[in-house]
Scaffold this active site. Sequence first.
Site, short mmCIF file in Angstrom:
data_model
loop_
_atom_site.label_atom_id
_atom_site.label_comp_id
_atom_site.label_asym_id
_atom_site.label_seq_id
_atom_site.Cartn_x
_atom_site.Cartn_y
_atom_site.Cartn_z
N GLY A 102 -9.48 -14.94 26.15
CA GLY A 102 -9.07 -16.35 26.27
C GLY A 102 -8.56 -16.92 24.95
O GLY A 102 -7.57 -17.65 24.91
N CYS A 103 -9.23 -16.55 23.87
CA CYS A 103 -8.85 -17.06 22.55
C CYS A 103 -7.49 -16.49 22.13
O CYS A 103 -6.70 -17.18 21.49
CB CYS A 103 -9.93 -16.74 21.53
N THR A 104 -7.23 -15.26 22.50
CA THR A 104 -5.95 -14.63 22.18
C THR A 104 -4.83 -15.32 22.95
O THR A 104 -3.79 -15.67 22.38
CB THR A 104 -5.99 -13.12 22.49
#
Length: 158
Positions: free
Chosen positions: A48-50
Site C-alpha cells: 500500500g505504501c509503495t
Amino acid sequence: MSQDQLLQEGAVAPEFSMPASRNRHVSSQELKGKPFVLYFYPKADTPGCTKEACGFNETLREFEGAGLTIIGVSRDPVSKLDKFADKYDLTFPLASDEEGSVTEAYGVWVEKSLYGKTYMGIDRTTFLVGADGKIARIWRKVKVPGHVEAVLEAAKTL
C-alpha cells in the site's frame, strides 16, 4: 490522542524538522509561506505504501505546477527510506520520524489491531497545508486507490 484532540482543518500545522531520503532535510521553517502535502504512511516498501508513494511521484509535476511540495513521513530510518526511494525512483523527500515526535504531534501514531493483536502504528493520513501554515484538508484512514487524485484536486483549490 482522543478523537476530539485530533488536529482539525483550519488549525496551524505543527512544526517539524526531519532528516529525509537522499541526504535531504525537511522542515516547516523552510516551507514557510508555501503550501505543502505531508502524508504519513506506515512502512516503506510495503504494497500500500509503495502504491501511494508511486502515485504521488507520478503526479509530482502537477503538484509542483500548483506550487506544492510533497513530503512522505514514516518512522523508518533514513537508510531504509533511501533504499525505498532508489528502488522506485521516488524523487520527493521521504522523511524519517524515528523518534516519533512528528507522528505524535500530527496525531497519526495510534493503536491498531491485526489478527487480534494490538500494536502502535501510523494511521495512513494526509495533510494539505496552505501557504498560511494552516491545515486546509485532512484525509484520515486513507484508502490508496484514488487518494492522490483527491489530494491533487484539493491542492488546486488553494
